[in-house]
Design a protein around this motif. Structure first.
Motif, PDB file in Angstrom:
ATOM      1  N   ALA A 477       0.847  -1.186   0.000  1.00  0.00           N
ATOM      2  CA  ALA A 477       0.000   0.000   0.000  1.00  0.00           C
ATOM      3  C   ALA A 477       0.884   1.238   0.000  1.00  0.00           C
ATOM      4  O   ALA A 477       1.957   1.245   0.615  1.00  0.00           O
ATOM      5  N   VAL A 478       0.427   2.275  -0.707  1.00  0.00           N
ATOM      6  CA  VAL A 478       1.129   3.556  -0.725  1.00  0.00           C
ATOM      7  C   VAL A 478       0.125   4.655  -0.412  1.00  0.00           C
ATOM      8  O   VAL A 478      -0.946   4.714  -1.019  1.00  0.00           O
ATOM      9  N   LEU A 479       0.457   5.494   0.544  1.00  0.00           N
ATOM     10  CA  LEU A 479      -0.372   6.649   0.880  1.00  0.00           C
ATOM     11  C   LEU A 479       0.388   7.904   0.483  1.00  0.00           C
ATOM     12  O   LEU A 479       1.496   8.145   0.972  1.00  0.00           O
ATOM     13  N   ARG A 480      -0.214   8.705  -0.409  1.00  0.00           N
ATOM     14  CA  ARG A 480       0.396   9.950  -0.859  1.00  0.00           C
ATOM     15  C   ARG A 480      -0.528  11.096  -0.489  1.00  0.00           C
ATOM     16  O   ARG A 480      -1.703  11.108  -0.878  1.00  0.00           O
ATOM     17  N   TYR A 481       0.006  12.077   0.227  1.00  0.00           N
ATOM     18  CA  TYR A 481      -0.777  13.224   0.656  1.00  0.00           C
ATOM     19  C   TYR A 481       0.195  14.341   0.999  1.00  0.00           C
ATOM     20  O   TYR A 481       1.400  14.093   1.159  1.00  0.00           O
ATOM     21  N   GLY A 482      -0.289  15.581   1.100  1.00  0.00           N
ATOM     22  CA  GLY A 482       0.651  16.640   1.433  1.00  0.00           C
ATOM     23  C   GLY A 482       0.117  18.036   1.216  1.00  0.00           C
ATOM     24  O   GLY A 482      -1.075  18.241   0.941  1.00  0.00           O
ATOM     25  N   HIS A 483       1.019  18.994   1.342  1.00  0.00           N
ATOM     26  CA  HIS A 483       0.731  20.421   1.240  1.00  0.00           C
ATOM     27  C   HIS A 483       1.121  20.855  -0.174  1.00  0.00           C
ATOM     28  O   HIS A 483       2.289  21.136  -0.458  1.00  0.00           O
ATOM     29  N   PHE A 484       0.140  20.904  -1.071  1.00  0.00           N
ATOM     30  CA  PHE A 484       0.435  20.888  -2.489  1.00  0.00           C
ATOM     31  C   PHE A 484       1.153  22.142  -2.984  1.00  0.00           C
ATOM     32  O   PHE A 484       2.116  22.052  -3.753  1.00  0.00           O
ATOM     33  N   LEU A 485       0.721  23.315  -2.609  1.00  0.00           N
ATOM     34  CA  LEU A 485       1.358  24.525  -3.123  1.00  0.00           C
ATOM     35  C   LEU A 485       2.789  24.662  -2.629  1.00  0.00           C
ATOM     36  O   LEU A 485       3.644  25.223  -3.323  1.00  0.00           O
ATOM     37  N   CYS A 486       3.064  24.173  -1.445  1.00  0.00           N
ATOM     38  CA  CYS A 486       4.434  24.193  -0.923  1.00  0.00           C
ATOM     39  C   CYS A 486       5.292  23.079  -1.509  1.00  0.00           C
ATOM     40  O   CYS A 486       6.510  23.032  -1.276  1.00  0.00           O
ATOM     41  N   HIS A 487       4.668  22.175  -2.253  1.00  0.00           N
ATOM     42  CA  HIS A 487       5.339  21.006  -2.817  1.00  0.00           C
ATOM     43  C   HIS A 487       5.983  20.148  -1.736  1.00  0.00           C
ATOM     44  O   HIS A 487       7.095  19.613  -1.917  1.00  0.00           O
ATOM     45  N   VAL A 488       5.275  19.994  -0.640  1.00  0.00           N
ATOM     46  CA  VAL A 488       5.701  19.130   0.455  1.00  0.00           C
ATOM     47  C   VAL A 488       4.743  17.941   0.499  1.00  0.00           C
ATOM     48  O   VAL A 488       3.530  18.126   0.624  1.00  0.00           O
ATOM     49  N   PHE A 489       5.302  16.735   0.390  1.00  0.00           N
ATOM     50  CA  PHE A 489       4.478  15.537   0.303  1.00  0.00           C
ATOM     51  C   PHE A 489       4.912  14.499   1.328  1.00  0.00           C
ATOM     52  O   PHE A 489       6.106  14.342   1.618  1.00  0.00           O
ATOM     53  N   HIS A 490       3.920  13.800   1.845  1.00  0.00           N
ATOM     54  CA  HIS A 490       4.161  12.643   2.706  1.00  0.00           C
ATOM     55  C   HIS A 490       3.817  11.405   1.893  1.00  0.00           C
ATOM     56  O   HIS A 490       2.733  11.316   1.304  1.00  0.00           O
ATOM     57  N   ARG A 491       4.749  10.470   1.856  1.00  0.00           N
ATOM     58  CA  ARG A 491       4.564   9.232   1.103  1.00  0.00           C
ATOM     59  C   ARG A 491       4.874   8.064   2.028  1.00  0.00           C
ATOM     60  O   ARG A 491       6.027   7.866   2.419  1.00  0.00           O
TER      61      ARG A 491
END
Length: 572
Positions: A477-491
């Protein structure tokens, strides 16, 4: 080295605030996402957990620990995801954990436009303290949901969801450091006259017996709004090791002991509305990001991304957390997490691992559907989801920008009502905990979680990170989410049974290096990431004896850094 230490600690803080048994210290020894292997269960090297009840008690505790030559880890809420405030098994000295959570004072300054926060004050407490005067802290959801401390955010240069504010940062702090001769000194850069004697200074500060003068120090990041708009730059907007934001307590990661920080507060963001965007083409969101950051209009308040796979796992494995936050509020969550830790400790004692998670998951399955119908429809139609919140002045302009692209064959959007906006945002922020729950419930088929916290370059267009084909069988499983305009992602990559999480992480990090990404983006390097040379050098300058939080960022755990030089100048 430790003879007589525990009785002396009890003299300072009281018997009930010095914990020594593995069961009592477990919640302090293990982080939110850490896997408690057999060695960690037995608390190797942890002599005690100490819980001072005043700043003077904290100072006296530190002086005593310094005299006994033990390693010291100062810990606040312990809600971090990388083990940055818990013991490192490589430490070959006795360890004492100092918990600051009884030290939760908050003082308003300049009619609430600034605050002075003591080390145990949480974001939730600060949010509540300034809400009545129309102000809010740097972060208002996300970490605040889980009881994170204000000082912890400063020490980690944590980010947050609010686009306009950037990483948590201040140049005004009161902190203790251990110099190269092994002496502890108290450094006052609060812009507040407190005197010269440490105990007198700390007592006055805690009682609020002082007047705060105007300070020229920055109490938040003054440049972030323009920095994040520079969409042609090949460097990330914000990341943990950014040398521009390493200053005394800011970014210190426990290498100094912070007694107080002085921070800006902000006028409450009055959201005009939240748009829920769905698309099957990641290029749609890449183009939207550049348009929003380049437009002659105020920055959006927030832009939170979640992939459909993460949506589903949060739906199935975060429902009880969602309902707890929605109906009990964030103020009860620290108590609930502590209760969960006690249940898990009892379960381990009787041979049942993840007892609390298993019980809560069964409860969650019986709870009613918590997501609005339109979110369910968008989930079925679209792979990529964005919750875009803007102020009232930008509402119409943003609608025009969205309408110029959608509806289309690839995507669409809708304007949320108040209930939909609240539920969508909360759903996004239970995702990190949902990954931990998924792992706990599926231990028979999984081997661990590779949790990456990534800052992409501001000019990056390819951002959605499909799983490399060679890892298909190794990741369930892969979970991708984050703060899009800052280009900060949690994977978050949940690895298959028999797979090697360390090898998978190394492969993923090699790809990120090739892309010019930085990591971690907003969490501490903890015990999971190698500190970049600039960050390791900063740690060494703050703590030349390597007494405070040794081993952070996979640096040396040895006294005085072992006097060895490795590839990054400090690591071994």
């Amino acid at each position: 080295m430790t003879d007589g230490l525990v009785p002396a600690l009890r003299t300072i803080v009281g018997r009930r605030h010095v914990l020594t048994t593995p069961g009592a210290t477990r919640v302090f020894r293990l982080g939110f996402r850490e896997e408690p292997g057999p060695a960690r269960q037995k608390a190797p090297g942890v002599v005690a957990v100490v819980r001072p009840g005043s700043l003077v008690e904290l100072w006296r505790t530190l002086m005593l620990l310094l005299a006994h030559d033990v390693a010291v880890i100062v810990q606040a809420a312990n809600t971090g995801l990388t083990g940055g405030s818990t013991p490192d098994e490589r430490i070959d000295r006795p360890v004492v954990i100092v918990s600051t959570m009884r030290l939760h004072g908050i003082h308003l300054v300049a009619d609430g436009r600034q605050v002075v926060c003591l080390p145990g004050a949480t974001l939730h407490q600060l949010e509540r303290a300034v809400r009545a005067i129309g102000r809010e802290p740097h972060s208002v959801i996300g970490s605040s949901c889980f009881g994170a401390s204000v000082v912890g955010g400063i020490c980690n240069n944590s980010g947050g969801s609010l686009v306009r504010r950037g990483p948590a940062y201040t140049e005004a702090a009161l902190f203790a450091r251990v110099d190269a001769d092994g002496r502890m000194t108290l450094v006052n850069r609060l812009g507040i006259a407190l005197g010269d004697d440490p105990e007198t200074m700390l007592a006055r500060l805690e009682r609020g017996e002082w007047d705060a003068s105007v300070t020229a120090a920055h109490l938040s990041d003054p440049d972030y709004a323009s920095h994040v708009r520079a969409v042609e730059e090949a460097t990330p907007a914000r990341f943990n090791a950014d040398a521009r934001r390493l200053h005394d307590a800011s970014g210190s990661a426990g290498r100094v002991v912070v007694f107080a920080v002085r921070l800006d507060t902000f006028a409450q963001e009055k959201a005009g509305g939240s748009f829920y965007v769905g698309t099957n083409d990641p290029d749609d969101l890449a183009a939207l990001r550049r348009t929003l950051l380049s437009a002659e209009m105020p920055l959006p308040i927030s832009a939170e991304y979640i992939h459909r796979d993460a949506f589903d796992i949060a739906d199935l494995y975060g429902r009880d957390t969602f309902m707890a936050i929605r109906h009990l509020g964030t103020g009860r969550l620290p108590w609930l997490f502590a209760a969960k830790a006690r249940v898990d400790a009892w379960g381990m004692a009787v041979g049942v691992r993840d007892l609390a998670d298993r019980v809560l998951q069964r409860i969650g399955r019986m709870l009613p559907d918590h997501l609005p119908a339109r979110m369910r429809t968008w989930r079925d139609r679209y792979e990529h989801h964005l919750i875009l919140t803007v102020d009232a002045a930008s509402l119409d302009a943003t609608r025009r920008i969205l309408s110029a692209r959608w509806p289309s064959a690839s995507g669409d959007f809708f304007l949320c009502d108040a209930d939909e906006a609240a539920r969508a945002t909360l759903h996004r922020f239970v995702t990190a905990g949902a990954a931990v729950r998924y792992r706990a419930v599926h231990r028979a088929t999984t081997s661990g979680i590779v949790a990456l916290d990534v800052a992409l370059p501001r000019n990056a267009v390819d951002w959605c990170a499909p799983l490399p084909p060679e890892l298909t069988g190794a990741v369930v499983a892969v979970l991708r989410y984050g703060h899009f305009l800052c280009h900060v992602f949690h994977r978050d990559y949940v690895t298959a049974r028999g797979a090697d999480p360390a090898a998978i992480k190394s492969a993923l990090l090699r790809e990120l290096d090739a892309e010019g990404a930085e990591y971690p983006a907003e969490h501490n390097v903890g015990r999971q990431y190698l500190a970049r040379p600039e960050l390791a050098s900063f740690y060494r300058a703050l703590d030349p004896t390597n007494r405070l939080n040794p081993g952070i960022g996979l640096t040396s755990t040895r006294p005085f850094w072992g006097r060895t030089a490795q590839s990054n100048g400090d690591n071994q």
